[in-house]
Write a protein that holds these residues in place. Structure first.
Motif, mmCIF file in Angstrom:
data_model
loop_
_atom_site.group_PDB
_atom_site.id
_atom_site.type_symbol
_atom_site.label_atom_id
_atom_site.label_comp_id
_atom_site.label_asym_id
_atom_site.label_seq_id
_atom_site.Cartn_x
_atom_site.Cartn_y
_atom_site.Cartn_z
ATOM 1 N N GLU A 73 50.185 27.855 55.888
ATOM 2 C CA GLU A 73 50.255 26.389 55.942
ATOM 3 C C GLU A 73 51.088 25.842 54.790
ATOM 4 N N SER A 74 51.704 24.711 55.034
ATOM 5 C CA SER A 74 52.410 23.943 54.014
ATOM 6 C C SER A 74 51.451 22.914 53.440
ATOM 7 N N SER A 75 51.398 22.808 52.113
ATOM 8 C CA SER A 75 50.468 21.867 51.505
ATOM 9 C C SER A 75 50.897 21.546 50.083
ATOM 10 N N SER A 76 50.570 20.312 49.666
ATOM 11 C CA SER A 76 50.801 19.936 48.274
ATOM 12 C C SER A 76 49.574 20.193 47.423
ATOM 13 N N GLY A 77 48.489 20.658 48.027
ATOM 14 C CA GLY A 77 47.314 20.969 47.223
ATOM 15 C C GLY A 77 45.999 21.002 47.965
ATOM 16 N N ASN A 78 45.516 19.849 48.426
ATOM 17 C CA ASN A 78 44.148 19.781 48.924
ATOM 18 C C ASN A 78 43.918 20.567 50.211
ATOM 19 N N MET A 79 44.833 20.473 51.178
ATOM 20 C CA MET A 79 44.657 21.253 52.401
ATOM 21 C C MET A 79 44.689 22.743 52.090
ATOM 22 N N ALA A 80 45.543 23.140 51.155
ATOM 23 C CA ALA A 80 45.611 24.545 50.769
ATOM 24 C C ALA A 80 44.297 25.007 50.158
ATOM 25 N N ILE A 81 43.701 24.176 49.317
ATOM 26 C CA ILE A 81 42.421 24.534 48.708
ATOM 27 C C ILE A 81 41.347 24.670 49.778
ATOM 28 N N SER A 82 41.327 23.738 50.728
ATOM 29 C CA SER A 82 40.333 23.797 51.799
ATOM 30 C C SER A 82 40.499 25.052 52.650
ATOM 31 N N LEU A 83 41.737 25.351 53.040
ATOM 32 C CA LEU A 83 41.973 26.546 53.857
ATOM 33 C C LEU A 83 41.712 27.818 53.065
ATOM 34 N N ALA A 84 42.047 27.817 51.780
ATOM 35 C CA ALA A 84 41.773 28.992 50.953
ATOM 36 C C ALA A 84 40.275 29.256 50.884
ATOM 37 N N MET A 85 39.492 28.212 50.738
ATOM 38 C CA MET A 85 38.038 28.348 50.719
ATOM 39 C C MET A 85 37.523 28.929 52.033
ATOM 40 N N ILE A 86 37.992 28.386 53.151
ATOM 41 C CA ILE A 86 37.523 28.833 54.461
ATOM 42 C C ILE A 86 37.986 30.254 54.749
ATOM 43 N N CYS A 87 39.253 30.561 54.456
ATOM 44 C CA CYS A 87 39.764 31.908 54.696
ATOM 45 C C CYS A 87 39.059 32.932 53.810
ATOM 46 N N GLY A 88 38.672 32.524 52.611
ATOM 47 C CA GLY A 88 37.920 33.420 51.755
ATOM 48 C C GLY A 88 36.591 33.813 52.376
ATOM 49 N N ILE A 89 35.928 32.870 53.002
ATOM 50 C CA ILE A 89 34.655 33.156 53.658
ATOM 51 C C ILE A 89 34.860 34.031 54.891
ATOM 52 N N LEU A 90 35.949 33.793 55.630
ATOM 53 C CA LEU A 90 36.209 34.547 56.858
ATOM 54 C C LEU A 90 36.877 35.893 56.596
ATOM 55 N N GLY A 91 37.344 36.122 55.373
ATOM 56 C CA GLY A 91 38.030 37.369 55.068
ATOM 57 C C GLY A 91 39.435 37.430 55.629
ATOM 58 N N LEU A 92 40.098 36.285 55.723
ATOM 59 C CA LEU A 92 41.441 36.212 56.272
ATOM 60 C C LEU A 92 42.470 36.011 55.164
ATOM 61 N N ARG A 93 43.637 36.595 55.356
ATOM 62 C CA ARG A 93 44.743 36.370 54.439
ATOM 63 C C ARG A 93 45.273 34.956 54.636
ATOM 64 N N PHE A 94 45.549 34.275 53.526
ATOM 65 C CA PHE A 94 46.085 32.921 53.593
ATOM 66 C C PHE A 94 47.285 32.804 52.672
ATOM 67 N N ILE A 95 48.383 32.283 53.216
ATOM 68 C CA ILE A 95 49.596 32.027 52.455
ATOM 69 C C ILE A 95 49.847 30.525 52.460
ATOM 70 N N CYS A 96 49.985 29.953 51.275
ATOM 71 C CA CYS A 96 50.272 28.529 51.154
ATOM 72 C C CYS A 96 51.704 28.338 50.692
ATOM 73 N N VAL A 97 52.464 27.535 51.413
ATOM 74 C CA VAL A 97 53.845 27.227 51.052
ATOM 75 C C VAL A 97 53.840 25.913 50.272
#
Length: 334
Positions: free
Chosen positions: A77-101
């Protein structure tokens, strides 16, 4: 247990159960001479610290249910900050790799938070040559990564209807349940998920609420001259979620307006919020004379302020960006 069932269980338990249900608090001191009732929806109380937790959870839940996300899918996902933090939190719980642009305007504090959740950072260092904006360049990089990785999913916060649906189905019902009549709602615009969802709720339920969009100077959403230093407000493209007629009106705020609003809210109400929320506070001040006595006004304050200690709440940063006169004026208002 199938991976989709495991994912759904993870999404419904633990810390993610705390997303939504944020407090709506009255603000009696912010504009004490105003003859209206002012309420703040404090989205900082979401576990990821911002309103973006709501759409991030909804977009991921729907993607899992439809089979777009599996146990080996990479989220990009592309993000300036907050969406990236939210997705990072969720992906951490799900065990998924997350790349923030991200681009150079992303605050270092946000980058540290994103990395702390185990996410990866991918930098876009040059703006889109056609527009001079970083957002189109970030989106192009997202598409490149998705193609390269293969099993990858782009939530696309700018065009995903579930971004708006999250606010339509949770944020606005929570506000209406708390206070009943909503005469005016002020909300910052960026991906336009918040304003689209809130406006859809107003229209679908036949409310008389005037939805006011708060945009950044230099943004192309509502237009207006200027440039943007602070993330989270405005955009370099008109997001697909935006539609003409969503708002009953709009206010354009500068970075300095955002700083002033943040500091006013902290000084008057001891609530520390992020830059976009400061813009909403300033926009309210311009609209007060349009409101009848006793009107109910709601501000959606999108995120917490401790992520802005090096910018909004730093006198040195204000001096570097806006000059000594502006810094002195803000200091005198304390």
């Amino acid at each position: 247990m199938a991976s989709s069932d495991r994912f759904q269980l993870e999404l419904e338990t633990g810390v993610l159960r705390l997303i939504g249900g944020t407090p709506l608090v009255p603000l009696h001191r912010l504009y004490p001479d105003a003859h209206v009732n002012i309420y703040a929806k404090l989205e900082m109380y979401n576990p990821g610290g911002s309103a973006k937790d709501r759409p991030a959870l909804r977009m991921m839940r729907e993607a899992i249910a439809s089979g777009l996300v599996g146990p080996h899918t990479t989220i990009v996902e592309s993000s300036s900050g907050n969406m990236a933090i939210s997705l990072a939190m969720i992906c951490g719980i799900l065990g998924l790799r997350f790349i923030c642009v991200v681009d150079p305007r992303t605050a270092e504090t946000n980058l540290r938070i994103i990395r702390s959740y185990g996410a990866e950072i991918n930098y876009v260092t040059e703006p889109d040559p056609a527009t001079g904006e970083f957002l189109p360049a970030r989106i192009a990089r997202v598409n490149e990564l998705v193609q390269q990785i293969g099993d990858a999913f782009w939530p696309n916060q700018y065009g995903n209807p579930y971004n708006a649906a999250a606010h339509r189905d949770t944020t606005m019902p929570e506000i209406e349940a708390a206070i009943g009549r909503i005469d005016m709602l002020l909300v910052g615009v960026s991906s336009c998920g918040s304003i689209r969802g809130c406006a859809d709720y107003v229209q679908q339920n036949g409310l008389d609420t005037a939805v006011i969009g708060v945009d950044a100077a230099g943004s192309v959403i509502f237009g207006g001259p200027g440039s943007r230093r602070l993330p989270g407000l405005g955009a370099g493209i008109v997001p697909p979620l935006f539609a003409p007629g969503l708002a009953a009106g709009h206010e354009t705020v500068t970075d300095l307006d955002c700083v002033s609003g943040c500091r006013r809210l902290l000084r008057k109400e001891s609530i520390m919020v992020g830059g976009s929320a400061g813009g909403v506070v300033t926009a309210l001040g311009r609209r007060l004379d349009q409101l009848p006595n006793g009107a109910n006004v709601v501000l959606i304050l999108a995120d917490r302020g401790d992520r802005y200690l090096d910018t909004v709440y730093s006198d040195d940063w204000v001096t570097r960006c806006f000059g000594e006169e502006a810094a002195a004026r803000l200091a005198a208002e304390r």
